[in-house]
Design an enzyme around this catalytic site. Structure first.
Site, mmCIF file in Angstrom:
data_model
loop_
_atom_site.group_PDB
_atom_site.id
_atom_site.type_symbol
_atom_site.label_atom_id
_atom_site.label_comp_id
_atom_site.label_asym_id
_atom_site.label_seq_id
_atom_site.Cartn_x
_atom_site.Cartn_y
_atom_site.Cartn_z
ATOM 1 N N LYS A 288 0.520 -1.224 -0.196
ATOM 2 C CA LYS A 288 -0.094 -0.129 0.212
ATOM 3 C C LYS A 288 0.500 0.873 0.063
ATOM 4 O O LYS A 288 2.545 1.211 0.223
ATOM 5 C CB LYS A 288 -1.165 -0.226 0.947
ATOM 6 C CG LYS A 288 -2.007 -1.007 1.184
ATOM 7 C CD LYS A 288 -2.622 -0.700 3.088
ATOM 8 C CE LYS A 288 -3.576 -2.033 2.627
ATOM 9 N NZ LYS A 288 -4.936 -1.782 1.835
ATOM 10 N N ARG A 362 -10.585 -11.623 1.777
ATOM 11 C CA ARG A 362 -11.290 -13.056 1.487
ATOM 12 C C ARG A 362 -10.539 -14.146 1.939
ATOM 13 O O ARG A 362 -10.791 -14.811 1.734
ATOM 14 C CB ARG A 362 -11.606 -12.229 0.115
ATOM 15 C CG ARG A 362 -10.060 -12.470 -0.277
ATOM 16 C CD ARG A 362 -11.113 -12.078 -1.948
ATOM 17 N NE ARG A 362 -10.985 -10.003 -1.880
ATOM 18 C CZ ARG A 362 -11.376 -8.522 -2.958
ATOM 19 N NH1 ARG A 362 -11.723 -9.121 -3.554
ATOM 20 N NH2 ARG A 362 -11.288 -8.113 -2.316
HETATM 21 N N1 BES Z 1 -7.795 -3.811 4.802
HETATM 22 C C1 BES Z 1 -8.233 -3.017 2.888
HETATM 23 C C2 BES Z 1 -9.491 -2.680 3.176
HETATM 24 C C3 BES Z 1 -9.312 -0.910 2.919
HETATM 25 C C4 BES Z 1 -9.036 -0.455 2.308
HETATM 26 C C5 BES Z 1 -10.579 -0.559 4.486
HETATM 27 C C6 BES Z 1 -9.128 1.162 3.081
HETATM 28 C C7 BES Z 1 -10.192 0.765 4.489
HETATM 29 C C8 BES Z 1 -9.422 1.326 4.127
HETATM 30 C C9 BES Z 1 -8.227 -4.469 2.570
HETATM 31 O O1 BES Z 1 -7.381 -5.742 2.970
HETATM 32 C C10 BES Z 1 -7.598 -4.612 0.901
HETATM 33 O O2 BES Z 1 -6.201 -3.898 1.184
HETATM 34 N N2 BES Z 1 -9.085 -3.973 -0.110
HETATM 35 C C11 BES Z 1 -8.071 -4.398 -1.335
HETATM 36 C C12 BES Z 1 -9.102 -4.644 -2.147
HETATM 37 C C13 BES Z 1 -7.764 -4.440 -3.766
HETATM 38 C C14 BES Z 1 -5.918 -4.882 -3.349
HETATM 39 C C15 BES Z 1 -9.314 -5.455 -4.508
HETATM 40 C C16 BES Z 1 -8.579 -2.553 -1.890
HETATM 41 O O3 BES Z 1 -10.425 -2.277 -1.078
HETATM 42 O O4 BES Z 1 -8.184 -1.454 -2.238
HETATM 43 MN MN MN Z 2 -5.344 -5.444 2.148
#
Ligand code: BES
Ligand code: MN
Ligand code: ZN
Length: 503
Positions: A288, A362
């Site tokens: 990230k 997931r």
């Molecule tokens: N924990 C995150 C989701 C999240 C992101 C919650 C920002 C709150 C704020 C999750 O594990 C994630 O990173 N999801 C990705 C999925 C994507 C790679 C398909 C996302 O939402 O960017």
């Molecule tokens: Mn994630």
């Protein structure tokens, strides 16, 4: 926090440090305010003509009123009478408790529960009052070097002034709300704790502490070897990237069998709550961006809400059979971490092509959903900070609710409305499943940018075919960012209301 009740008949004689009375907009006095006004020879009537008009959220403190035993009378603005709602009531109780906390009082008394509110019975109003007081008295100092003693709320007791006939209902509501507040307190503190302290091991220890404190709660904490033996290949693939050992936590709350009621729909199985417990989500190899990455310590708020609900359940000794499942680990980049393109085999036997290592929630949840089958559940609800896309869709107002089961979805939506912890139903059409097609595995772990929250839910649905299932995406509701950064303890109120509604 301790709650008790007192009769409204002798309001002016209530000896307390602070007595809250409600005032509607344009200075319209509630019954309790009117009683205090008469006892004090019109002291309130004078004030509401000028400096206090009852604007929602405002407060005014009057000290040493003649004929009134309370040291202070706190006027609490309730806004326009025809717009009065459960939300305004809850906010008013919270504002009063916050005043008491700010003034470093140890006790106070409130008349706000007795303000009539159509559609919200007095028991529900009492429940909301206790939760409001809990929100106002929450204090975090787990990771502060020198905790400030004065910053620690001293408010211990709120007396609720009501009519005599309402005592039973109010006491029941306060007991429920008090337990929910305690559950929220636990969930909030776990969420707020940094990832280096709130580790998977710590979450496991927290569950074991609950089992020691309440005899209705039994806990099993599985370590990496035991998780391997179960064949949870998707969960373990995420855990592998971190030096922090993973845990799979199984909680069971079994209310007294004699008192336990069969589920309304005739299905006798337990209700299973599954919480995402990523104690830090760096994204892994699909790392990230740095800005606000610290907030990914909150990626275990689903797990925290399950532990919070269990604390409340156990405190209330609800006659229900409830299972909690928490897969918990870190998502980190390393030489052992998942790589884009890797294919892993889940406990169900279905294979997954990992196209983005940041879609890890997931991967840990799918194995927990397979594990849930052994309980022959009446319903399974998973709770997860799953997608940024859900934040885009719903912001911080509603949690995203996904389910093909209308009865379960309606029960959760209703529980959300009743507890002021709302969810909004999102689609789960089979047509979205297309986006998860992979050339090299049974499915991919991402479905591309369109409808990201929906394809995440679609992924989970492939593991939840054996029972009624719903998914709550709490990515937008579980915590606040910015200056007010911190856990909200959502959706503990929704979950507890859903469980209370089973009785
Ligand atoms: N924990 C995150 C989701 C999240 C992101 C919650 C920002 C709150 C704020 C999750 O594990 C994630 O990173 N999801 C990705 C999925 C994507 C790679 C398909 C996302 O939402 O960017
Ligand atoms: Mn994630
Ligand atoms: Zn995550």
């Amino acid at each position: 926090m301790e709650f008790s009740t007192h009769s409204t008949a002798s309001l002016h004689q209530v000896k307390t440090a602070a007595l809250a009375v409600g005032v509607f907009a344009d200075g319209v006095l509630t019954a309790a305010a009117d009683l205090i006004d008469r006892a004090s020879n019109g002291a309130l009537r004078t004030v509401v003509k000028t400096e206090f008009r009852g604007r929602q959220g405002s407060t005014l403190v009057l000290r040493s009123l003649p004929g009134v035993a309370a040291q202070r009378v706190v006027l609490v603005g309730l806004g326009k009478q025809d717009e009065y709602s459960a939300r305004v009531h809850a906010a008013a109780e919270q504002a009063f408790a916050a005043y008491c906390v700010g003034a470093q009082l140890t006790e106070g008394a409130s008349t706000l529960v007795s303000v009539p509110l159509e559609g919200t019975p007095i028991r529900a109003r009492a429940r909301l009052a206790a939760i409001g007081a809990g929100n106002a008295t929450y204090h975090y100092d787990e990771s502060l070097g020198k905790p400030d003693r004065d910053a620690r709320p001293k408010l211990r007791k709120v007396v609720h002034c009501i009519e005599r006939g309402d005592a039973t209902q109010v006491q029941a509501g306060l007991r429920e709300g008090g337990a929910i507040a305690n559950g929220m307190d636990l969930a909030r503190t776990l969420g707020n704790m940094p990832g280096n302290l709130c580790t998977p091991t710590y979450l496991g220890e927290t569950a074991q502490k609950l089992a020691r404190a309440y005899k209705t709660v039994k806990v099993q904490v599985l370590d990496r070897k035991q998780i391997e033996a179960l064949g949870m290949g998707a969960f373990l693939s995420v855990a592998r990237g971190s030096d922090e050992p993973p845990r799979f936590i199984v909680l069971r709350h079994a209310g007294k069998p004699a008192a336990r009621k069969p589920a309304k729909d005739g299905n006798a199985g337990p209700i299973v709550l599954v919480g995402k417990g990523i104690t830090f989500d760096s994204g892994g190899i699909s790392i990230k961006p740095a800005a606000t990455m610290d907030e990914m310590k909150f990626d275990m708020c689903g797990a925290a809400s399950v532990l919070g609900a269990f604390r409340a359940l156990a405190e209330l000794q609800l006659p229900l059979d409830v299972i909690g499942l928490i897969p918990t680990c870190e998502n980190m980049p390393s030489g052992k971490a998942n790589k884009p393109g890797d294919v892993v085999t889940s406990m169900s036997g279905q294979t997954i092509e990992i196209l983005n290592t940041d879609a890890e929630g997931r991967l840990i949840l799918c194995d927990a959903l397979t594990y849930a089958e052994r309980f022959k559940p009446a319903a399974v609800v998973d709770i997860a900070t799953l997608t940024g896309a859900c934040v885009v869709a719903l912001g911080s107002v509603n949690s995203g609710l996904f389910s093909k089961n209308d009865a379960l979805a309606d029960a959760l939506l209703r529980a959300g409305r009743e507890s002021l912890d709302t969810a909004w139903r999102m689609p789960l059409d089979d047509a979205y499943q297309e986006q998860l097609k992979s050339n090299f595995a049974d499915m991919a772990n991402i479905g591309g940018p369109p409808a990201g929250a929906v394809t995440a839910a679609c992924f989970l649905s492939r593991y939840a075919k054996a029972y009624p299932w719903a998914h709550l995406d709490i990515a937008g509701t579980a915590w606040r960012g910015g200056k007010e950064k911190g856990s909200t303890a959502r959706p503990v109120p929704l979950l507890m209301q859903y469980l209370l509604n089973q009785l």
